[in-house]
Design a protein around this motif. Structure first.
Motif, mmCIF file in Angstrom:
data_model
loop_
_atom_site.group_PDB
_atom_site.id
_atom_site.type_symbol
_atom_site.label_atom_id
_atom_site.label_comp_id
_atom_site.label_asym_id
_atom_site.label_seq_id
_atom_site.Cartn_x
_atom_site.Cartn_y
_atom_site.Cartn_z
ATOM 1 N N SER A 283 -3.498 49.017 4.701
ATOM 2 C CA SER A 283 -2.139 48.679 5.111
ATOM 3 C C SER A 283 -1.215 48.854 3.920
ATOM 4 N N ASP A 284 -0.064 49.436 4.144
ATOM 5 C CA ASP A 284 0.901 49.597 3.055
ATOM 6 C C ASP A 284 1.910 48.444 3.017
ATOM 7 N N ASP B 206 12.006 49.205 -5.116
ATOM 8 C CA ASP B 206 11.193 50.334 -5.585
ATOM 9 C C ASP B 206 10.907 50.293 -7.080
ATOM 10 N N TRP B 207 11.466 49.302 -7.789
ATOM 11 C CA TRP B 207 11.352 49.268 -9.246
ATOM 12 C C TRP B 207 10.398 48.183 -9.703
ATOM 13 N N LYS B 208 9.710 48.463 -10.806
ATOM 14 C CA LYS B 208 8.763 47.496 -11.364
ATOM 15 C C LYS B 208 8.779 47.592 -12.883
ATOM 16 N N ILE B 209 8.897 46.423 -13.535
ATOM 17 C CA ILE B 209 8.733 46.370 -14.983
ATOM 18 C C ILE B 209 7.405 45.682 -15.270
ATOM 19 N N VAL B 210 6.733 46.149 -16.310
ATOM 20 C CA VAL B 210 5.412 45.654 -16.680
ATOM 21 C C VAL B 210 5.349 45.513 -18.191
ATOM 22 N N ALA B 211 4.746 44.422 -18.652
ATOM 23 C CA ALA B 211 4.479 44.250 -20.087
ATOM 24 C C ALA B 211 3.031 43.810 -20.238
ATOM 25 N N TRP C 250 9.194 46.010 -22.220
ATOM 26 C CA TRP C 250 8.924 46.285 -20.818
ATOM 27 C C TRP C 250 8.745 47.786 -20.594
ATOM 28 N N HIS C 251 7.888 48.138 -19.658
ATOM 29 C CA HIS C 251 7.742 49.501 -19.165
ATOM 30 C C HIS C 251 8.315 49.497 -17.751
ATOM 31 N N LEU C 252 9.039 50.544 -17.384
ATOM 32 C CA LEU C 252 9.706 50.607 -16.084
ATOM 33 C C LEU C 252 9.143 51.758 -15.253
ATOM 34 N N TYR C 253 8.874 51.455 -13.984
ATOM 35 C CA TYR C 253 8.346 52.471 -13.080
ATOM 36 C C TYR C 253 9.096 52.416 -11.753
ATOM 37 N N LYS C 254 9.302 53.567 -11.161
ATOM 38 C CA LYS C 254 9.834 53.637 -9.800
ATOM 39 C C LYS C 254 8.633 53.876 -8.896
ATOM 40 N N GLU D 296 7.936 56.480 -6.142
ATOM 41 C CA GLU D 296 7.704 57.864 -6.556
ATOM 42 C C GLU D 296 6.530 58.003 -7.524
ATOM 43 N N ASP D 297 6.046 56.863 -8.037
ATOM 44 C CA ASP D 297 5.009 56.871 -9.072
ATOM 45 C C ASP D 297 4.094 55.655 -8.879
ATOM 46 N N GLU D 298 3.303 55.681 -7.795
ATOM 47 C CA GLU D 298 2.460 54.535 -7.446
ATOM 48 C C GLU D 298 1.447 54.182 -8.530
ATOM 49 N N THR D 299 1.043 55.138 -9.309
ATOM 50 C CA THR D 299 0.030 54.899 -10.336
ATOM 51 C C THR D 299 0.627 54.491 -11.673
ATOM 52 N N GLU D 300 1.949 54.357 -11.721
ATOM 53 C CA GLU D 300 2.662 53.872 -12.908
ATOM 54 C C GLU D 300 2.314 54.676 -14.160
ATOM 55 N N LEU D 301 2.513 55.978 -14.069
ATOM 56 C CA LEU D 301 2.215 56.865 -15.189
ATOM 57 C C LEU D 301 3.465 57.282 -15.972
ATOM 58 N N ASN D 302 4.641 57.212 -15.341
ATOM 59 C CA ASN D 302 5.865 57.716 -15.965
ATOM 60 C C ASN D 302 6.816 56.572 -16.294
#
Length: 128
Positions: free
Chosen positions: A6-7, A73-78, A85-89, A92-98
């Motif tokens: 389920s998404d 759609d945005w996520k910050i991770v530390a 913080w690292h920022l991911y959309k 568009e980038d489910e694996t958080e590579l960019n």
């Protein structure tokens, strides 16, 4: 269906709300004279019935000094102990590579402010 994917967005904090609903129980407001924080989760039971779960628009977490905030759609991770913080959309980038933090510093600041407010409201700091 059993074994399917389920998404719909859910979080570990949704378990208590789901269990209380499925058990047709009442969540207490106090125990032995101590106030209990209200549940913040949402029931996952609609998704068990192939119905849309309204899900979370915002999610925040801190675990062993690792942190994240997810808003739309945005996520910050530390990482643990990391101040940056690292920022991911994630749409568009489910694996958080960019990591997009350097391209969107205002978005990082916005989400950081939301994480700080959540951390204060939930007494994340000071650590014992």
């Amino acid at each position: 269906k059993k074994g399917s994917y389920s998404d719909q967005v859910g979080h570990v904090m949704d378990f208590m709300q789901t269990f209380v609903e499925l058990a047709n129980a009442q969540y207490p407001q106090e125990f032995n004279g101590h106030q209990i924080s209200p549940m913040q989760g949402l029931s996952l039971s609609p998704s068990f019935k192939n119905k849309n779960n309204k899900g979370h628009q915002e999610l925040f977490n801190e675990h062993f000094n690792a942190r994240y905030a997810r808003v739309g759609d945005w996520k910050i991770v530390a990482k643990p102990g990391e101040k940056k913080w690292h920022l991911y959309k994630i749409s568009e980038d489910e694996t958080e590579l960019n990591d997009l933090a350097s391209k969107f510093p205002d978005k990082v600041n916005e989400l950081d402010g939301k994480w700080q407010a959540w951390a204060k409201a939930n007494k994340v700091f000071p650590k014992p």
